[in-house]
Design a protein around this motif. Structure first.
Motif, PDB file in Angstrom:
ATOM      1  N   GLY A  43      -0.093   4.578   0.225  1.00  0.00           N
ATOM      2  CA  GLY A  43      -0.784   5.794   0.639  1.00  0.00           C
ATOM      3  C   GLY A  43       0.099   6.550   1.619  1.00  0.00           C
ATOM      4  N   ALA A  44      -0.525   7.428   2.422  1.00  0.00           N
ATOM      5  CA  ALA A  44       0.240   8.235   3.379  1.00  0.00           C
ATOM      6  C   ALA A  44       1.057   7.355   4.315  1.00  0.00           C
ATOM      7  CB  ALA A  44      -0.730   9.112   4.182  1.00  0.00           C
ATOM      8  N   ALA A  45       0.410   6.328   4.874  1.00  0.00           N
ATOM      9  CA  ALA A  45       1.088   5.470   5.854  1.00  0.00           C
ATOM     10  C   ALA A  45       2.189   4.649   5.190  1.00  0.00           C
ATOM     11  CB  ALA A  45       0.068   4.547   6.529  1.00  0.00           C
ATOM     12  N   GLY A  47       0.837  -1.208   0.000  1.00  0.00           N
ATOM     13  CA  GLY A  47       0.000   0.000   0.000  1.00  0.00           C
ATOM     14  C   GLY A  47       0.862   1.244   0.000  1.00  0.00           C
ATOM     15  N   GLY A  65      -8.460  17.500   2.408  1.00  0.00           N
ATOM     16  CA  GLY A  65      -8.591  18.940   2.675  1.00  0.00           C
ATOM     17  C   GLY A  65      -9.094  19.692   1.443  1.00  0.00           C
ATOM     18  N   ALA A  84      -0.165  -1.503   4.929  1.00  0.00           N
ATOM     19  CA  ALA A  84      -0.634  -0.103   5.024  1.00  0.00           C
ATOM     20  C   ALA A  84      -1.637   0.122   3.905  1.00  0.00           C
ATOM     21  CB  ALA A  84       0.560   0.845   4.898  1.00  0.00           C
ATOM     22  N   ASP A 129      -8.791  -4.560   1.307  1.00  0.00           N
ATOM     23  CA  ASP A 129      -7.915  -5.737   1.123  1.00  0.00           C
ATOM     24  C   ASP A 129      -7.068  -5.995   2.366  1.00  0.00           C
ATOM     25  OD1 ASP A 129      -8.903  -5.489  -1.386  1.00  0.00           O
ATOM     26  OD2 ASP A 129      -6.980  -5.386  -2.423  1.00  0.00           O
ATOM     27  N   ALA A 132       4.567  -1.940  -2.779  1.00  0.00           N
ATOM     28  CA  ALA A 132       3.667  -2.485  -3.810  1.00  0.00           C
ATOM     29  C   ALA A 132       2.353  -1.716  -3.714  1.00  0.00           C
ATOM     30  CB  ALA A 132       3.434  -3.969  -3.560  1.00  0.00           C
ATOM     31  N   VAL A 190     -13.377   8.783   6.845  1.00  0.00           N
ATOM     32  CA  VAL A 190     -12.522   7.801   7.522  1.00  0.00           C
ATOM     33  C   VAL A 190     -13.321   6.542   7.858  1.00  0.00           C
ATOM     34  CG1 VAL A 190     -11.197   7.382   9.647  1.00  0.00           C
ATOM     35  CG2 VAL A 190     -10.987   9.557   8.501  1.00  0.00           C
ATOM     36  N   ALA A 223       0.058  -0.202   9.701  1.00  0.00           N
ATOM     37  CA  ALA A 223       0.121   1.265   9.779  1.00  0.00           C
ATOM     38  C   ALA A 223      -1.093   1.899   9.104  1.00  0.00           C
ATOM     39  CB  ALA A 223       1.399   1.769   9.099  1.00  0.00           C
ATOM     40  N   GLY A 281      -8.525   3.506  -4.016  1.00  0.00           N
ATOM     41  CA  GLY A 281      -7.723   2.280  -3.881  1.00  0.00           C
ATOM     42  C   GLY A 281      -7.955   1.534  -2.585  1.00  0.00           C
ATOM     43  N   LYS A 309      -5.267   9.021  -2.451  1.00  0.00           N
ATOM     44  CA  LYS A 309      -6.223   9.670  -1.547  1.00  0.00           C
ATOM     45  C   LYS A 309      -5.723  11.041  -1.097  1.00  0.00           C
ATOM     46  CE  LYS A 309      -9.124   7.323   1.043  1.00  0.00           C
ATOM     47  NZ  LYS A 309      -9.531   6.326   2.041  1.00  0.00           N
ATOM     48  N   THR A 359       0.514  -2.907  -8.895  1.00  0.00           N
ATOM     49  CA  THR A 359       0.975  -4.163  -8.285  1.00  0.00           C
ATOM     50  C   THR A 359       0.086  -4.473  -7.085  1.00  0.00           C
ATOM     51  OG1 THR A 359       3.224  -3.659  -8.982  1.00  0.00           O
ATOM     52  CG2 THR A 359       2.990  -5.292  -7.227  1.00  0.00           C
ATOM     53  N   ALA A 397     -17.600   7.986   3.613  1.00  0.00           N
ATOM     54  CA  ALA A 397     -17.021   8.467   4.876  1.00  0.00           C
ATOM     55  C   ALA A 397     -15.597   8.959   4.654  1.00  0.00           C
ATOM     56  CB  ALA A 397     -17.024   7.344   5.906  1.00  0.00           C
ATOM     57  N   GLU A 416      -4.798   3.780   8.345  1.00  0.00           N
ATOM     58  CA  GLU A 416      -6.239   3.654   8.556  1.00  0.00           C
ATOM     59  C   GLU A 416      -6.704   2.215   8.744  1.00  0.00           C
ATOM     60  OE1 GLU A 416      -8.351   6.399   6.030  1.00  0.00           O
ATOM     61  OE2 GLU A 416     -10.210   5.283   6.295  1.00  0.00           O
TER      62      GLU A 416
HETATM   63  C1  LIG Z   1     -12.367  13.209   0.978  1.00  0.00           C
HETATM   64  C2  LIG Z   1     -11.351  12.990   2.067  1.00  0.00           C
HETATM   65  C3  LIG Z   1     -10.695  14.079   2.628  1.00  0.00           C
HETATM   66  C4  LIG Z   1      -9.779  13.886   3.663  1.00  0.00           C
HETATM   67  N1  LIG Z   1      -9.128  14.980   4.155  1.00  0.00           N
HETATM   68  C5  LIG Z   1      -8.242  14.803   5.160  1.00  0.00           C
HETATM   69  C6  LIG Z   1      -7.495  15.912   5.658  1.00  0.00           C
HETATM   70  O1  LIG Z   1      -7.550  17.026   5.119  1.00  0.00           O
HETATM   71  N2  LIG Z   1      -6.668  15.705   6.720  1.00  0.00           N
HETATM   72  C7  LIG Z   1      -6.528  14.457   7.297  1.00  0.00           C
HETATM   73  O2  LIG Z   1      -5.783  14.332   8.268  1.00  0.00           O
HETATM   74  N3  LIG Z   1      -7.168  13.387   6.805  1.00  0.00           N
HETATM   75  C8  LIG Z   1      -8.004  13.518   5.747  1.00  0.00           C
HETATM   76  N4  LIG Z   1      -8.636  12.418   5.230  1.00  0.00           N
HETATM   77  C9  LIG Z   1      -8.328  11.077   5.798  1.00  0.00           C
HETATM   78  C10 LIG Z   1      -6.976  10.592   5.261  1.00  0.00           C
HETATM   79  O3  LIG Z   1      -6.939  10.782   3.872  1.00  0.00           O
HETATM   80  C11 LIG Z   1      -6.747   9.109   5.586  1.00  0.00           C
HETATM   81  O4  LIG Z   1      -6.908   8.912   6.956  1.00  0.00           O
HETATM   82  C12 LIG Z   1      -5.347   8.670   5.152  1.00  0.00           C
HETATM   83  O5  LIG Z   1      -5.167   8.906   3.773  1.00  0.00           O
HETATM   84  C13 LIG Z   1      -5.114   7.196   5.445  1.00  0.00           C
HETATM   85  O6  LIG Z   1      -3.875   6.832   4.896  1.00  0.00           O
HETATM   86  P1  LIG Z   1      -3.498   5.292   4.680  1.00  0.00           P
HETATM   87  O7  LIG Z   1      -2.180   5.298   4.008  1.00  0.00           O
HETATM   88  O8  LIG Z   1      -3.667   4.556   5.923  1.00  0.00           O
HETATM   89  O9  LIG Z   1      -4.601   4.744   3.681  1.00  0.00           O
HETATM   90  P2  LIG Z   1      -4.862   5.106   2.143  1.00  0.00           P
HETATM   91  O10 LIG Z   1      -4.566   6.521   1.873  1.00  0.00           O
HETATM   92  O11 LIG Z   1      -6.217   4.590   1.840  1.00  0.00           O
HETATM   93  O12 LIG Z   1      -3.752   4.239   1.370  1.00  0.00           O
HETATM   94  C14 LIG Z   1      -3.855   2.856   1.227  1.00  0.00           C
HETATM   95  C15 LIG Z   1      -3.159   2.473  -0.067  1.00  0.00           C
HETATM   96  O13 LIG Z   1      -3.100   1.051  -0.166  1.00  0.00           O
HETATM   97  C16 LIG Z   1      -3.356   0.699  -1.510  1.00  0.00           C
HETATM   98  N5  LIG Z   1      -3.860  -0.679  -1.550  1.00  0.00           N
HETATM   99  C17 LIG Z   1      -5.021  -1.141  -1.056  1.00  0.00           C
HETATM  100  N6  LIG Z   1      -5.134  -2.450  -1.310  1.00  0.00           N
HETATM  101  C18 LIG Z   1      -3.999  -2.825  -1.970  1.00  0.00           C
HETATM  102  C19 LIG Z   1      -3.527  -4.061  -2.477  1.00  0.00           C
HETATM  103  N7  LIG Z   1      -4.242  -5.198  -2.389  1.00  0.00           N
HETATM  104  N8  LIG Z   1      -2.294  -4.086  -3.061  1.00  0.00           N
HETATM  105  C20 LIG Z   1      -1.555  -2.954  -3.175  1.00  0.00           C
HETATM  106  N9  LIG Z   1      -1.973  -1.751  -2.715  1.00  0.00           N
HETATM  107  C21 LIG Z   1      -3.177  -1.699  -2.106  1.00  0.00           C
HETATM  108  C22 LIG Z   1      -4.393   1.722  -1.949  1.00  0.00           C
HETATM  109  O14 LIG Z   1      -4.468   1.820  -3.357  1.00  0.00           O
HETATM  110  C23 LIG Z   1      -3.903   2.982  -1.281  1.00  0.00           C
HETATM  111  O15 LIG Z   1      -3.017   3.702  -2.091  1.00  0.00           O
HETATM  112  C24 LIG Z   1      -9.520  12.578   4.161  1.00  0.00           C
HETATM  113  C25 LIG Z   1     -10.157  11.489   3.579  1.00  0.00           C
HETATM  114  C26 LIG Z   1     -11.053  11.677   2.542  1.00  0.00           C
HETATM  115  C27 LIG Z   1     -11.717  10.465   1.913  1.00  0.00           C
END
Ligand SMILES: Cc1cc2nc3c(=O)[nH]c(=O)nc-3n(C[C@H](O)[C@H](O)[C@H](O)COP(=O)(O)OP(=O)(O)OC[C@H]3O[C@@H](n4cnc5c(N)ncnc54)[C@H](O)[C@@H]3O)c2cc1C
Length: 409
Positions: free
Chosen positions: A10-12, A8, A44, A161, A175, A30, A352, A378, A171, A39, A130, A350, A380
């Motif tokens: 994303g941010a984490a 994953g 914001g 993550a 999973d 990956a 979150v 790590a 995304g 995301k 991937t 949502a 969400e």
């Molecule tokens: C509209 C909106 C606005 C927001 N605004 C804010 C804000 O301003 N400030 C704030 O603090 N929070 C905000 N949030 C919340 C914040 O975006 C999330 O809490 C944060 O992005 C979580 O990060 P993460 O890396 O845990 O998950 P994600 O960002 O969801 O990243 C997970 C990643 O894993 C990948 N993935 C999933 N399954 C697989 C797989 N099987 N194989 C490979 N990759 C995979 C996904 O494609 C994704 O890139 C907002 C959320 C939304 C929806």
């Protein structure tokens, strides 16, 4: 020190990869999307409220559940560390109202670009398009992951993550929850938070798009007040939304929100007596004018239009015809306009996801899973969430940084 796979991007995941690579590990991300941090671009409203410039205790006060679990992660890599990391990498940040922190450019894409540049600087391999399909486990250790293409990626440690279930178009499709459950972890059922609320009443639909500023919203259930705050909210086709409602949604009872009460104080700056006196004055001065035209001076015009009906009186009656009882009803409704919760909007809408991997099975000092010595979590996908204000992204960054550093040890 060895090979680390981060599932994953994303941010984490990005932060975990940066931390692990900085600690000297050989790291691969990956990511099943065609780009990293999809995301982040929509956070914001495209400006990315990336953190909140507050102390750890102030931060934890914004985390309704399992806040203590974050203590080590925030102390190891907190809001200030995140701000410094971005600034030192050429992305200046700005602290705005409510100590919300944004990139100075107010472009979320600058945050993703900066994190991507850091991944490059530290030599992280990024594999896009991937998809991680399965974890490979042998003798209580994770040995790597199987991709949906069938390819096996060997790893000495794996960091999951993969996000929650909100905004699946970015995304996060759950999973990670499946992989964690298959590995034996308890996944607390996901529910939506920071989400609009559907109401039993239909009248908000007629006011959709109308935003109320400086109102007090109270949410109560079973005679107990669960949320009360001043701010801004919005009427929508399904009920209510906007900042106050999103926050209130974090406090809806988890075993059934239906029937919870929402009360809007449209005039929080006036006591009931002051408001009644003001109404009395306005009605006397109004004379033959229609009631609704006088209400226009006290409420947004679209609300003034339908407000008399909500109070059971005709907006077309003249001010001089309004009885003392009717006036008191109008004043009471302005101080306590009631709505009944039907349900929160669905998870896909949502901001979150609440729920996810039980924090009881994750070591808060490392983010390591207690069932495997080399599996980390790590972001969400953990069962922890916070109010709006930059806290959710910071949770992703803090838990990611700790998971990455721990996995690299
Ligand atoms: C509209 C909106 C606005 C927001 N605004 C804010 C804000 O301003 N400030 C704030 O603090 N929070 C905000 N949030 C919340 C914040 O975006 C999330 O809490 C944060 O992005 C979580 O990060 P993460 O890396 O845990 O998950 P994600 O960002 O969801 O990243 C997970 C990643 O894993 C990948 N993935 C999933 N399954 C697989 C797989 N099987 N194989 C490979 N990759 C995979 C996904 O494609 C994704 O890139 C907002 C959320 C939304 C929806």
């Amino acid at each position: 020190m060895g090979e680390i796979l981060v599932a994953g991007g994303g941010a984490a995941g990005m932060m975990a990869a940066i931390a692990a690579a900085r600690a000297g590990a050989d790291v691969t991300i990956a990511e099943h999307n065609e780009k990293l941090g999809k995301k982040i671009y929509i956070t914001g409203k495209g400006r990315c409220n990336l953190t909140n410039d507050c102390t750890t205790d102030e931060f934890l006060a914004q985390v309704p559940r399992n806040g203590r679990f974050l203590y080590s992660a925030l102390n190891r890599f907190g809001p200030r560390d995140m701000m410094e990391l971005l600034e030192s990498a050429g992305c200046p940040v700005e602290v705005q109202r409510g100590r919300r922190v944004f990139p100075a450019s107010e472009k979320a894409s600058d945050v993703t670009k900066t994190l991507t540049a850091l991944l490059r600087r530290w030599g992280v391999r990024v594999r896009l398009n991937t998809e991680v399909a399965e974890l490979a486990v042998r003798d209580g250790r994770v040995t790597g992951a199987v991709l949906s293409s069938g390819e096996f990626l060997a790893a000495d440690a794996v960091i999951l993550a993969m996000g929650g279930l909100s905004y699946p178009g970015t995304g996060s499709r759950g999973d990670g929850f499946r992989l964690a459950a298959e590995a034996g972890y308890t996944v607390i059922p996901p529910t939506p938070v920071l989400v609009g609320i559907e109401t039993e009443e239909n009248w908000p639909k007629a006011l959709q798009g109308l935003s109320l500023k400086n109102v007090r919203l109270t949410m109560s259930c079973g005679g107990k007040t669960r949320y009360e705050e001043l701010g801004e909210m919005l009427f929508t086709h399904f009920g209510v939304s906007g900042p106050l409602v999103l926050e209130a949604s974090c406090h809806l009872p988890e075993d059934g929100a239906k029937g919870a009460g929402l009360t809007i104080d449209l005039k929080p700056g006036l006591s009931s007596e002051q408001l009644d006196a003001r109404l009395q004055r306005d009605l006397t001065a109004g004379g033959k004018k229609m009631l609704r035209s006088v209400l226009n001076g006290l409420l947004p015009s679209r609300l003034a239009e339908c407000f008399p009906v909500l109070c059971g009186v005709s907006g077309a009656m003249s001010c001089s015809q309004v009885t003392a009882g009717q006036r008191e009803t109008i004043a009471a409704m302005m101080k306590g306009l009631r709505l009944t919760v039907r349900a929160p909007r669905p998870l896909a809408e949502a901001v979150v996801t609440r729920g996810g991997v039980s924090v009881k099975q994750v070591n808060p000092g490392t983010m390591g899973g207690k069932l495997h010595s080399n599996l980390y979590f790590a972001g969400e996908m953990l069962d922890v969430d916070a109010h709006t204000g930059g806290y959710n992204l910071q949770i992703a960054f803090s838990t990611g940084a700790l998971a990455g550093a721990s996995a690299a040890l």
